[in-house]
Design an enzyme around this catalytic site. Structure first.
Site, PDB file in Angstrom:
ATOM      1  N   ASP A 123     -10.481   1.953   1.893  1.00 30.20           N
ATOM      2  CA  ASP A 123     -10.350   1.570   3.665  1.00 30.20           C
ATOM      3  C   ASP A 123     -11.207   3.078   4.136  1.00 30.20           C
ATOM      4  O   ASP A 123     -11.890   2.546   4.754  1.00 30.20           O
ATOM      5  CB  ASP A 123      -9.351   1.347   3.561  1.00 30.20           C
ATOM      6  CG  ASP A 123      -8.524   0.385   3.185  1.00 30.20           C
ATOM      7  OD1 ASP A 123      -9.440  -0.716   2.813  1.00 30.20           O
ATOM      8  OD2 ASP A 123      -7.483  -0.241   3.106  1.00 30.20           O
ATOM      9  N   LYS A 125       0.390  -0.823  -0.083  1.00 35.06           N
ATOM     10  CA  LYS A 125       0.904  -0.177  -0.064  1.00 35.06           C
ATOM     11  C   LYS A 125       1.354   1.321   0.021  1.00 35.06           C
ATOM     12  O   LYS A 125       0.767   2.246  -0.686  1.00 35.06           O
ATOM     13  CB  LYS A 125      -0.813   0.535   1.277  1.00 35.06           C
ATOM     14  CG  LYS A 125      -2.279  -0.873   0.977  1.00 35.06           C
ATOM     15  CD  LYS A 125      -2.705  -0.949   2.062  1.00 35.06           C
ATOM     16  CE  LYS A 125      -4.850  -2.079   2.083  1.00 35.06           C
ATOM     17  NZ  LYS A 125      -5.146  -1.818   2.928  1.00 35.06           N
TER      18      LYS A 125
END
Length: 282
Positions: free
Chosen positions: A110, A73
């Site tokens: 997210d 990420k």
């Protein structure tokens, strides 16, 4: 020629290491089926940080986007043409969309996924909250709480280093963060909203301390489910938001960005995820 052009924009995948456990293919494929996108394909690839630059460099016109999990990420960010403010705020990209002209745009679903999962359960705003843990998911949780929490967030951590990191994230995200030692984590369970971001088994010992009338628990785990803490929380009548709720909501946003189709089929994606978990495989 037209078939080749149509195929060119209809490929996506999830990358990470380890990746075999990922539910993303189940969720995205369920969305494609529900939306009638028979030409779309979604795969998974075992890719670590060393292999990531080469994989991204080889992305051709067939690719619409990527989902990224750990440990990629942050590693993907220097490889992108643009990163959204949301992703930059937590230094984590979980979604890459490839534009028609080949540019790679990074985002983080997210954070809005967490907010959407809570909103689905009627949680629009809280006066205070507690976070169990201080890893990468905890920073995303802080960013989500920045949107819905009007007061203090207490982070329960295991080390002074982690405590300092959480306070730094709080300053960066403009969230009032106080840290406390993990030994005091039972106190967290009395907060209006508790976000558990720790690995499997980490909160099991806290389950005996769930109050008689708990508020809301957001446990980011989904396999195995329920966790001991979530099971006790539900038994006492508290509201529980699961990691599957988060996974589905963030995947909904990914599908919409990659395919350009909105709204993505939330219910169908959740059913597919539940079925895969119930069958014990993804």
């Amino acid at each position: 020629m037209r078939a080749q052009e149509a195929e060119a924009r209809h490929r996506a995948a999830v990358l990470g290491s380890p990746i075999a456990h990922s539910l993303s293919p189940v969720l995205h494929r369920a969305a494609y089926q529900e939306l009638g996108l028979a030409e779309w394909r979604y795969d998974r690839f075992e890719i670590d940080e060393a292999a990531l630059p080469g994989f991204v460099e080889r992305l051709g016109p067939a690719w619409a986007g990527l989902s990224l999990t750990m440990p990629l990420k942050r590693a993907v960010m220097p490889l992108l043409d643009e990163v959204s403010e949301t992703a930059a705020a937590v230094e984590a990209v979980n979604t890459v969309v490839r534009t028609d002209d080949g540019r790679l745009l990074g985002d983080n679903t997210d954070i809005p996924g967490m907010v959407a999962a809570l909103r689905e359960r009627g949680i629009e705003q809280v006066e205070s909250a507690a976070i169990l843990g201080a890893g990468a998911t905890a920073s995303s949780a802080l960013a989500a709480l920045a949107r819905i929490c009007t007061g203090e967030v207490v982070a329960y951590v295991r080390s002074a280093e982690r405590a300092a990191e959480m306070r730094q994230w709080g300053e960066r995200l403009d969230v009032e963060v106080r840290t406390a030692d993990w030994a005091e984590a039972e106190q967290a369970l009395r907060a209006p909203l508790v976000v558990a971001t720790t690995p499997a088994g980490s909160t099991d010992a806290l389950s005996h301390a769930v109050p008689e009338r708990p508020a809301t628990l957001f446990d980011v785990l989904y396999d195995p489910w329920p966790t001991a803490l979530a099971a006790r929380w539900s038994a006492y009548g508290g509201a529980v938001v699961s990691g599957l709720d988060l996974l589905v909501h963030q995947a909904v946003l990914q599908v919409e960005q990659m395919t350009g189709r909105s709204p993505a089929p939330l219910d169908a994606m959740r059913r597919a995820g539940e079925a895969a978990l119930g069958a014990g495989h993804v």
